[in-house]
Structures are given as C-alpha cells and as structure tokens.
Design a protein around this motif. Sequence first.
Motif, PDB file in Angstrom:
ATOM      1  N   SER A   1       0.832  -1.213   0.000  1.00 25.92           N
ATOM      2  CA  SER A   1       0.000   0.000   0.000  1.00 25.92           C
ATOM      3  C   SER A   1       0.862   1.256   0.000  1.00 25.92           C
ATOM      4  O   SER A   1       0.578   2.221  -0.712  1.00 25.92           O
ATOM      5  CB  SER A   1      -0.920   0.011   1.221  1.00 25.92           C
ATOM      6  N   MET A   2       1.924   1.237   0.803  1.00 19.04           N
ATOM      7  CA  MET A   2       2.820   2.389   0.854  1.00 19.04           C
ATOM      8  C   MET A   2       3.556   2.571  -0.465  1.00 19.04           C
ATOM      9  O   MET A   2       3.767   3.695  -0.918  1.00 19.04           O
ATOM     10  CB  MET A   2       3.818   2.211   2.000  1.00 19.04           C
ATOM     11  N   LEU A   3       3.921   1.478  -1.097  1.00  9.78           N
ATOM     12  CA  LEU A   3       4.587   1.561  -2.394  1.00  9.78           C
ATOM     13  C   LEU A   3       3.664   2.165  -3.442  1.00  9.78           C
ATOM     14  O   LEU A   3       4.090   3.000  -4.250  1.00  9.78           O
ATOM     15  CB  LEU A   3       5.074   0.180  -2.821  1.00  9.78           C
ATOM     16  N   ILE A   4       2.399   1.787  -3.423  1.00  6.36           N
ATOM     17  CA  ILE A   4       1.416   2.369  -4.343  1.00  6.36           C
ATOM     18  C   ILE A   4       1.262   3.864  -4.070  1.00  6.36           C
ATOM     19  O   ILE A   4       1.212   4.675  -5.004  1.00  6.36           O
ATOM     20  CB  ILE A   4       0.072   1.631  -4.226  1.00  6.36           C
ATOM     21  N   ALA A   5       1.220   4.246  -2.796  1.00  5.56           N
ATOM     22  CA  ALA A   5       1.127   5.669  -2.452  1.00  5.56           C
ATOM     23  C   ALA A   5       2.352   6.436  -2.926  1.00  5.56           C
ATOM     24  O   ALA A   5       2.241   7.578  -3.398  1.00  5.56           O
ATOM     25  CB  ALA A   5       0.940   5.832  -0.942  1.00  5.56           C
TER      26      ALA A   5
ATOM     27  N   LEU B   1       4.240   5.676  -5.522  1.00  3.38           N
ATOM     28  CA  LEU B   1       4.131   5.804  -6.975  1.00  3.38           C
ATOM     29  C   LEU B   1       3.144   6.910  -7.354  1.00  3.38           C
ATOM     30  O   LEU B   1       3.403   7.686  -8.279  1.00  3.38           O
ATOM     31  CB  LEU B   1       3.718   4.474  -7.597  1.00  3.38           C
ATOM     32  N   TYR B   2       2.034   6.992  -6.633  1.00  2.00           N
ATOM     33  CA  TYR B   2       1.073   8.071  -6.888  1.00  2.00           C
ATOM     34  C   TYR B   2       1.708   9.424  -6.583  1.00  2.00           C
ATOM     35  O   TYR B   2       1.544  10.380  -7.333  1.00  2.00           O
ATOM     36  CB  TYR B   2      -0.192   7.885  -6.046  1.00  2.00           C
ATOM     37  N   GLY B   3       2.440   9.520  -5.467  1.00  2.00           N
ATOM     38  CA  GLY B   3       3.096  10.778  -5.114  1.00  2.00           C
ATOM     39  C   GLY B   3       4.110  11.204  -6.155  1.00  2.00           C
ATOM     40  O   GLY B   3       4.232  12.382  -6.491  1.00  2.00           O
ATOM     41  N   TRP B   4       4.855  10.235  -6.701  1.00  2.00           N
ATOM     42  CA  TRP B   4       5.826  10.534  -7.760  1.00  2.00           C
ATOM     43  C   TRP B   4       5.118  11.077  -8.995  1.00  2.00           C
ATOM     44  O   TRP B   4       5.548  12.059  -9.588  1.00  2.00           O
ATOM     45  CB  TRP B   4       6.620   9.281  -8.093  1.00  2.00           C
ATOM     46  N   GLN B   5       4.019  10.429  -9.383  1.00  2.00           N
ATOM     47  CA  GLN B   5       3.261  10.890 -10.554  1.00  2.00           C
ATOM     48  C   GLN B   5       2.665  12.273 -10.302  1.00  2.00           C
ATOM     49  O   GLN B   5       2.646  13.127 -11.194  1.00  2.00           O
ATOM     50  CB  GLN B   5       2.157   9.899 -10.897  1.00  2.00           C
ATOM     51  N   PHE B   6       2.200  12.513  -9.090  1.00  2.00           N
ATOM     52  CA  PHE B   6       1.639  13.813  -8.740  1.00  2.00           C
ATOM     53  C   PHE B   6       2.702  14.900  -8.833  1.00  2.00           C
ATOM     54  O   PHE B   6       2.460  15.975  -9.381  1.00  2.00           O
ATOM     55  CB  PHE B   6       1.039  13.761  -7.335  1.00  2.00           C
TER      56      PHE B   6
END
Length: 134
Positions: A114-118, A120-125
């Motif tokens: 879950s943290m890894l997905i977050a 990745l989302y933060g990087w894209q953001f």
Amino acid sequence: MNFYEQSSGRGIEVCVGLTLLFIALVFAALIGVVFANSAFGSIAVLGSLALALCSWWFGKLGYRLVFNKPRKGGGLLSNHGLKMCCVFFGICSILLVFVSILQREVSSLFSAISMLIACLYGWQFAKKRQDKDL
C-alpha cells in the motif's frame, strides 16, 4: 478534482501540524538522549545530525501547517521534496516487502505494498505538478 487533491480543512491541517511539531520535538529530545548515553564518537555525531535533520524537516512542515504558511510556489512540499520523500519511502517499502516475505507477515506485506502504491502516486503527482509549472 481528485480525492487526494481536495482540501482537508483548516482544523485537520492544524491537528496534523501540531502532531508534526510534536514529532520534531521528539527527534530533538532524542539528540539529547544520544549525547547523554554515549561517548562523543563519530557514530553519535552522525546519528545526531540525522536526528537534527529529521527534527528540522518535521518542524518546518508543522510550522507551515499550523501557521498557514505555504511555500512561495504553493503547496507544502516542493516537487523535488515530494519526489525525495517518495524515493525514501518507496525504498523502505521495498525492503519491508522482502522482510515481510521472509518473516511471513501478511499484514506487513499489505502495508508495504500500500505504501509503495502511495509512493508511486506521489511521484506521478509531483511529475504532473512539475510539468504544469514549466
């Protein structure tokens, strides 16, 4: 507007800011504990510098949230700061995935994923925000 980009409200910002300021004080107190319980060796100095950096960072974020002082460019973190957090927490999450598999901890494995997905989302953001700024 994306759910993660919506404003949480001023009250939540102040609560999170006070929590971050408390964390900064804990890191600052740990510096005193390190020096009180160890000789003044290079490990103690390096550890204290790392604790001071953490204290400064959490204190800065807490100050910005409590006193409503965003960065000049807007937002709480810069694009590079957000990316660095994503890299740090992403690497820690990957390490936790391996440790969770070795120790057969399913809940820790799901937390790490879950943290890894977050991250990745933060990087894209951050990338999207950086492209918008150019």
